[in-house]
Write a protein that holds these residues in place. Sequence first.
Motif, mmCIF file in Angstrom:
data_model
loop_
_atom_site.group_PDB
_atom_site.id
_atom_site.type_symbol
_atom_site.label_atom_id
_atom_site.label_comp_id
_atom_site.label_asym_id
_atom_site.label_seq_id
_atom_site.Cartn_x
_atom_site.Cartn_y
_atom_site.Cartn_z
ATOM 1 N N VAL A 38 0.878 -1.166 0.000
ATOM 2 C CA VAL A 38 0.000 0.000 0.000
ATOM 3 C C VAL A 38 0.915 1.215 0.000
ATOM 4 O O VAL A 38 1.779 1.340 0.865
ATOM 5 C CB VAL A 38 -0.918 0.044 1.239
ATOM 6 C CG1 VAL A 38 -1.767 1.305 1.241
ATOM 7 C CG2 VAL A 38 -1.795 -1.195 1.315
ATOM 8 N N ARG A 39 0.739 2.084 -0.985
ATOM 9 C CA ARG A 39 1.573 3.290 -1.076
ATOM 10 C C ARG A 39 0.670 4.513 -1.149
ATOM 11 O O ARG A 39 -0.193 4.601 -2.013
ATOM 12 C CB ARG A 39 2.447 3.239 -2.321
ATOM 13 C CG ARG A 39 3.493 2.164 -2.295
ATOM 14 C CD ARG A 39 4.292 2.140 -3.599
ATOM 15 N NE ARG A 39 5.165 1.000 -3.656
ATOM 16 C CZ ARG A 39 4.817 -0.208 -4.109
ATOM 17 N NH1 ARG A 39 3.599 -0.396 -4.568
ATOM 18 N NH2 ARG A 39 5.659 -1.201 -4.119
ATOM 19 N N PHE A 40 0.912 5.434 -0.242
ATOM 20 C CA PHE A 40 0.172 6.700 -0.225
ATOM 21 C C PHE A 40 1.137 7.814 -0.558
ATOM 22 O O PHE A 40 2.260 7.861 -0.044
ATOM 23 C CB PHE A 40 -0.441 6.943 1.164
ATOM 24 C CG PHE A 40 -0.870 8.357 1.402
ATOM 25 C CD1 PHE A 40 -1.941 8.900 0.712
ATOM 26 C CD2 PHE A 40 -0.196 9.165 2.300
ATOM 27 C CE1 PHE A 40 -2.331 10.211 0.919
ATOM 28 C CE2 PHE A 40 -0.572 10.472 2.520
ATOM 29 C CZ PHE A 40 -1.643 10.994 1.828
ATOM 30 N N SER A 41 0.734 8.706 -1.429
ATOM 31 C CA SER A 41 1.558 9.879 -1.716
ATOM 32 C C SER A 41 0.653 11.097 -1.818
ATOM 33 O O SER A 41 -0.499 10.994 -2.239
ATOM 34 C CB SER A 41 2.354 9.694 -3.010
ATOM 35 O OG SER A 41 1.485 9.534 -4.107
ATOM 36 N N SER A 42 1.183 12.222 -1.385
ATOM 37 C CA SER A 42 0.424 13.468 -1.473
ATOM 38 C C SER A 42 1.378 14.603 -1.813
ATOM 39 O O SER A 42 2.582 14.509 -1.597
ATOM 40 C CB SER A 42 -0.316 13.761 -0.168
ATOM 41 O OG SER A 42 0.607 14.017 0.867
ATOM 42 N N SER A 43 0.814 15.647 -2.352
ATOM 43 C CA SER A 43 1.590 16.838 -2.660
ATOM 44 C C SER A 43 0.649 18.029 -2.662
ATOM 45 O O SER A 43 -0.565 17.879 -2.634
ATOM 46 C CB SER A 43 2.297 16.704 -4.014
ATOM 47 O OG SER A 43 1.353 16.583 -5.046
#
Length: 144
Positions: free
Chosen positions: A43-48
Motif C-alpha cells: 500500500v503506497r500513499f503519496s500526497s503533494s
Amino acid sequence: MPFSRTSALIGENCVVTVAFGGYQDGTPSAFTAETYTCIARSVRFSSSVNTVDVSALCDAQNKAQVTKANGSVEVEFLVDSVVGPIFYGKDGYYCQIVVTPGTLAAKTFVGVVTATGLSVANEEAVTESATVTLGANGVSTAWS
C-alpha cells in the motif's frame, strides 16, 4: 548523541479494508455495506500540494503560496480464490480504503479508482493492483 529510532512496524499484520460507492457522476455517493478485507502485498500513499509564486517584482527570492492538495493510494493485493479480483471493472467508481497497520491508528483514504491491473504469471501468486486518486468530486473527505 545522534538521533536513533527503532522501527516500530515491519510490513506485516496490516489490515486493509475496501468499500466501493457508485460510478463517479459528480453526485455524492454512499459506500456499500459490503466491504472486502484484503491481503495486501503493498500500500503506497503519496500526497503533494500545488503552489503559486506570489513574490513581488523586487523580491530577491521566490515566495510560494500553497493552493491545493492532491494525493493517491496505490495498492497491490493477492487475489482471493473465491471472491476473485475486487477492482476488476471498478474504474471510475468511488472507493474507500482503510489501512490499519498493526496496532497503530487506522488511516482512511477516499477517492475514485483511476487505474486497475491484474497480474497472472507462471509460478507466481495472482495479484491485482489499483490506483485511487484522492479528493475526487462527489466525496467530501480525501484522507484522514
